[in-house]
Design an enzyme around this catalytic site. Structure first.
Site, PDB file in Angstrom:
ATOM      1  N   ALA A  57       0.824  -1.210   0.000  1.00 40.30           N
ATOM      2  CA  ALA A  57       0.000   0.000   0.000  1.00 40.30           C
ATOM      3  C   ALA A  57       0.859   1.261   0.000  1.00 40.30           C
ATOM      4  O   ALA A  57       0.467   2.290  -0.542  1.00 40.30           O
ATOM      5  CB  ALA A  57      -0.927  -0.009   1.208  1.00 40.30           C
ATOM      6  N   ALA A  81      -4.744  -3.576   1.626  1.00 41.46           N
ATOM      7  CA  ALA A  81      -5.142  -4.027   2.960  1.00 41.46           C
ATOM      8  C   ALA A  81      -3.962  -3.820   3.900  1.00 41.46           C
ATOM      9  O   ALA A  81      -2.910  -4.456   3.735  1.00 41.46           O
ATOM     10  CB  ALA A  81      -5.541  -5.497   2.940  1.00 41.46           C
ATOM     11  N   VAL A  82      -4.128  -2.916   4.836  1.00 41.85           N
ATOM     12  CA  VAL A  82      -3.090  -2.685   5.844  1.00 41.85           C
ATOM     13  C   VAL A  82      -3.631  -3.255   7.154  1.00 41.85           C
ATOM     14  O   VAL A  82      -4.659  -2.805   7.666  1.00 41.85           O
ATOM     15  CB  VAL A  82      -2.750  -1.185   5.971  1.00 41.85           C
ATOM     16  N   HIS A  89       4.556  -0.287  12.695  1.00 44.83           N
ATOM     17  CA  HIS A  89       4.640  -0.204  11.234  1.00 44.83           C
ATOM     18  C   HIS A  89       3.285   0.113  10.601  1.00 44.83           C
ATOM     19  O   HIS A  89       3.196   0.942   9.689  1.00 44.83           O
ATOM     20  CB  HIS A  89       5.156  -1.548  10.705  1.00 44.83           C
TER      21      HIS A  89
HETATM   22  N1  INI Z   1       1.795  -3.116   3.039  1.00 41.06           N
HETATM   23  C1  INI Z   1       0.477  -3.355   2.937  1.00 41.06           C
HETATM   24  O1  INI Z   1      -0.108  -3.157   1.865  1.00 41.06           O
HETATM   25  N2  INI Z   1      -0.216  -3.805   4.015  1.00 41.06           N
HETATM   26  C2  INI Z   1       0.377  -4.032   5.225  1.00 41.06           C
HETATM   27  O2  INI Z   1      -0.317  -4.475   6.171  1.00 41.06           O
HETATM   28  C3  INI Z   1       1.759  -3.773   5.348  1.00 41.06           C
HETATM   29  N3  INI Z   1       2.414  -3.995   6.603  1.00 41.06           N
HETATM   30  O3  INI Z   1       1.745  -4.152   7.623  1.00 41.06           O
HETATM   31  O4  INI Z   1       3.633  -4.030   6.672  1.00 41.06           O
HETATM   32  C4  INI Z   1       2.463  -3.314   4.228  1.00 41.06           C
HETATM   33  N4  INI Z   1       3.787  -3.060   4.280  1.00 41.06           N
HETATM   34  C5  INI Z   1       4.607  -2.966   3.110  1.00 41.06           C
HETATM   35  C6  INI Z   1       4.684  -1.554   2.561  1.00 41.06           C
HETATM   36  O5  INI Z   1       3.436  -1.172   1.986  1.00 41.06           O
HETATM   37  C7  INI Z   1       5.751  -1.423   1.470  1.00 41.06           C
HETATM   38  O6  INI Z   1       5.418  -2.237   0.369  1.00 41.06           O
HETATM   39  C8  INI Z   1       7.143  -1.836   1.978  1.00 41.06           C
HETATM   40  O7  INI Z   1       7.499  -1.089   3.102  1.00 41.06           O
HETATM   41  C9  INI Z   1       8.212  -1.619   0.861  1.00 41.06           C
HETATM   42  O8  INI Z   1       8.300  -0.246   0.493  1.00 41.06           O
END
Ligand code: INI
Length: 154
Positions: A57, A81-82, A89
């Site tokens: 996301a 979906a986060v 984080h």
């Molecule tokens: N990305 C998501 O889409 N959902 C999540 O729940 C999530 N968590 O919890 O870590 C998440 N992390 C990854 C982030 O979006 C990046 O893709 C990553 O940090 C690389 O830049």
């Protein structure tokens, strides 16, 4: 009476971009199915739908900005979906994503649907991805369609 402007829920003739995150794909692919189903049943042409997949996301606002600036879309739907884990984080990702999307929305140039789930648990996400709380991907798609049709009249 002054005139009322409201958007039809018709996707006929609309060019729609769908940005989907791979992170939590077991949820986001259900959101995509819901969004596609809603768009096609509202008159969108299959060929007028473009899907862009992003890692998570966090990457979504940048792609949204590019698609919005391209001028090739009437509506763009963000699907992600986060889900909260055991660290802060979640808060960093969720806040930045929503702020990034909002910055494109407030420019008012292209209709944007915000189909990003931010949930405390996986179960809550499942409930919103086509089970007991509906499908938020479909809702976001229809919100984008409605606003695209409002923008046409402004
Ligand atoms: N990305 C998501 O889409 N959902 C999540 O729940 C999530 N968590 O919890 O870590 C998440 N992390 C990854 C982030 O979006 C990046 O893709 C990553 O940090 C690389 O830049």
């Amino acid at each position: 009476m002054n005139k009322t402007i409201e958007g039809k829920l018709s996707a006929a003739g609309l060019r729609v971009g769908l940005i989907v995150s791979r992170f939590n794909s077991f949820i986001t692919e259900r959101l995509l199915e819901g969004a596609r189903d809603a768009l096609l049943r509202s008159g969108a042409e299959e060929g007028a739908l473009s899907v862009v997949r992003v890692p998570g996301a966090f990457e979504m606002p940048g792609v949204l900005r590019r698609l919005a600036d391209s001028g090739e879309y009437d509506a763009i739907v963000c699907l992600g979906a986060v889900i909260r884990g055991g660290t802060p984080h979640f808060d960093y990702v969720a806040n930045e994503v929503v702020k990034g999307i909002a910055s494109v929305v407030t420019e008012g140039k292209v209709a944007v649907g915000m189909g990003i789930l931010t949930t405390d648990t996986i179960e809550q996400a499942v409930e919103r991805a086509g089970t007991k709380a509906g499908n938020k991907g479909a809702e976001a798609a229809m919100a984008a369609v409605e606003i695209a049709n409002v923008y046409k009249q402004l």
